[in-house]
Enzyme design. Structure first.
Site, PDB file in Angstrom:
ATOM      1  N   HIS A 181      -4.503 -13.622   4.419  1.00 23.43           N
ATOM      2  CA  HIS A 181      -4.890 -12.216   4.583  1.00 23.43           C
ATOM      3  C   HIS A 181      -5.153 -11.971   6.073  1.00 23.43           C
ATOM      4  O   HIS A 181      -6.046 -12.592   6.657  1.00 23.43           O
ATOM      5  CB  HIS A 181      -6.192 -11.923   3.826  1.00 23.43           C
ATOM      6  CG  HIS A 181      -6.030 -11.622   2.379  1.00 23.43           C
ATOM      7  ND1 HIS A 181      -5.885 -12.592   1.429  1.00 23.43           N
ATOM      8  CD2 HIS A 181      -6.015 -10.431   1.705  1.00 23.43           C
ATOM      9  CE1 HIS A 181      -5.790 -12.022   0.221  1.00 23.43           C
ATOM     10  NE2 HIS A 181      -5.858 -10.716   0.356  1.00 23.43           N
ATOM     11  N   GLU A 206      -5.553  -6.511   8.021  1.00 22.98           N
ATOM     12  CA  GLU A 206      -6.016  -5.481   7.103  1.00 22.98           C
ATOM     13  C   GLU A 206      -7.320  -4.899   7.656  1.00 22.98           C
ATOM     14  O   GLU A 206      -7.376  -3.742   8.032  1.00 22.98           O
ATOM     15  CB  GLU A 206      -6.241  -6.064   5.690  1.00 22.98           C
ATOM     16  CG  GLU A 206      -6.732  -5.035   4.680  1.00 22.98           C
ATOM     17  CD  GLU A 206      -7.216  -5.673   3.364  1.00 22.98           C
ATOM     18  OE1 GLU A 206      -7.496  -6.883   3.347  1.00 22.98           O
ATOM     19  OE2 GLU A 206      -7.319  -4.933   2.365  1.00 22.98           O
TER      20      GLU A 206
HETATM   21 ZN   LIG Z   1      -5.505  -9.082  -1.098  1.00 25.65          ZN
END
Ligand SMILES: [Zn+2]
Length: 380
Positions: free
Chosen positions: A210, A213
């Protein structure tokens, strides 16, 4: 029979073969299942029927408050603490995806969050795997073929990365196809435990991280260069390393020459594009968390036009009240996507799946290409 330009209705989109690489197991429960599992363990929920509970999850995720958003996962995780509950959630996720036309999926989740009632890490992985296998078998009985792998996630703030990485590698023959880190992106970068990336690379174990974001390009750079991630979870903020022409603030025309003169890439954006590092983009989720203002304005369309390796994903089907069909339909309706665009992102995802090359090729040649060509033929 000649077919007029067949409209891309929701039913047509649902019939298309789809691939989802970024879908959280603890973010995709059916509201009715949460109610039943909560009753079993005496967990208090914020609503008493499935409709109201589904609405509560969506509203909390939509509220713009990170605290409320994270609270939603407290409830799903609280009811996923026994082997039977984990298996049921995994089984239903597979069935829901298969009925939505998904033919290949990776389900990510964090085993360390499912130890509240005494399970070991290995027992949680075994329970999820048995549920996945049941779901795949039940989907097959309905005439739907789906393949599903587990992505084992370590929570960034919890500092159990090495232990979870070892768990993932140990379960390579038990359905685990890759490793991920999730949770608070800002302040918990891959360099926090730099040694685990070497550990995973030495074992040729696939990694997605990740990044991009809740934090910017510097986070993507660490994921790619230090984490040696084969894919980026979200990665939407790579647009901060691209300067766009002010005349085209929201999207690019659908043309091969659309890029020239309209965007200037920074070195990191070039690197990500040069290496065709897949971006696991999740439009509806990003709108909820504020990483994008609307699906129409979501950078996925611009990144696709710039020839990044874009994939389309759901992230959290429960919190975003979405499906792969809905994500596709939203882009068709609000961002001008065509059947060719949907085929492109599906092909990108299939070629980026954490399975071996020959298996990707079989998925593309035997399932995805025929599925899209049928609809593309009707659109000529
Ligand atoms: Zn996610």
């Amino acid at each position: 029979m000649t077919t007029e330009n067949a409209p891309l209705t929701v039913d047509v989109i649902r019939s298309l073969p789809k691939v989802v690489l970024h879908d959280h197991l603890d973010g995709g429960l059916r509201p009715a299942t949460i109610l039943e599992l909560a009753a079993d363990v005496g967990h208090q929920l914020p609503a008493g029927d499935a409709e109201a509970l589904g609405a509560w999850f969506a509203e909390a995720a939509d509220s713009g408050s990170l605290v409320r958003y994270l609270e939603t996962f407290d409830h799903t995780i609280a009811v996923m603490q026994t082997p039977a509950a984990l298996a049921r959630v995994a089984r239903e996720a597979v069935l829901d995806l298969a009925r939505d036309g998904v033919v290949y999926a990776e389900q990510r989740w964090a085993p360390e969050q499912h130890l509240q009632r005494g399970l070991t890490l290995q027992e949680t992985v075994d329970a999820v795997q048995s549920g996945i296998e049941q779901g795949v078998a039940e989907a097959a009985a309905e005439g739907r073929t789906i393949r599903v792998g587990q992505l084992v996630t370590a929570m960034r703030h919890a500092d159990r990365w090495q232990e979870i990485a070892e768990l993932a590698v140990a379960n390579r023959a038990n359905g685990v196809v890759g490793f991920d880190i999730a949770g608070a992106e800002d302040g918990f970068p891959p360099s926090r435990h730099a040694e685990i990336w070497r550990y995973l690379a030495d074992r040729n174990f696939p990694v997605t991280i990740h990044a991009g974001e809740a934090a910017g390009p510097e986070s993507i750079a660490e994921a790619v260069h230090l984490g040696q991630a084969s894919r980026i979870g979200h990665g939407v903020r790579i647009v901060e390393d691209i300067t766009f022409d002010a005349e085209h603030p929201h999207r690019f025309p659908h043309s091969a020459e659309g890029e020239s003169g309209t965007a200037a890439l920074g070195l990191l954006a070039h690197w990500v594009r040069d290496h065709q590092i897949p971006l696991e983009l999740c439009p509806s989720s990003n709108v909820q968390t504020g990483a994008a203002t609307s699906v129409a304005a979501h950078p996925i369309t611009r990144l696709k036009e710039l020839d990044f390796a874009v994939t389309l994903n759901t992230d959290n089907r429960l919190m975003s009240r979405t499906t792969m069909t809905q994500e596709m339909a939203l882009l068709v309706e609000h961002a001008g996507w065509t059947i060719d665009d949907l085929a492109d992102v599906t092909m990108n995802a299939a070629w980026s799946a954490f399975v071996h090359h020959d298996e990707r090729r079989a998925l593309v040649d035997d399932v995805i290409l025929p599925g899209y060509q049928e609809v593309q033929g009707a659109q000529l």
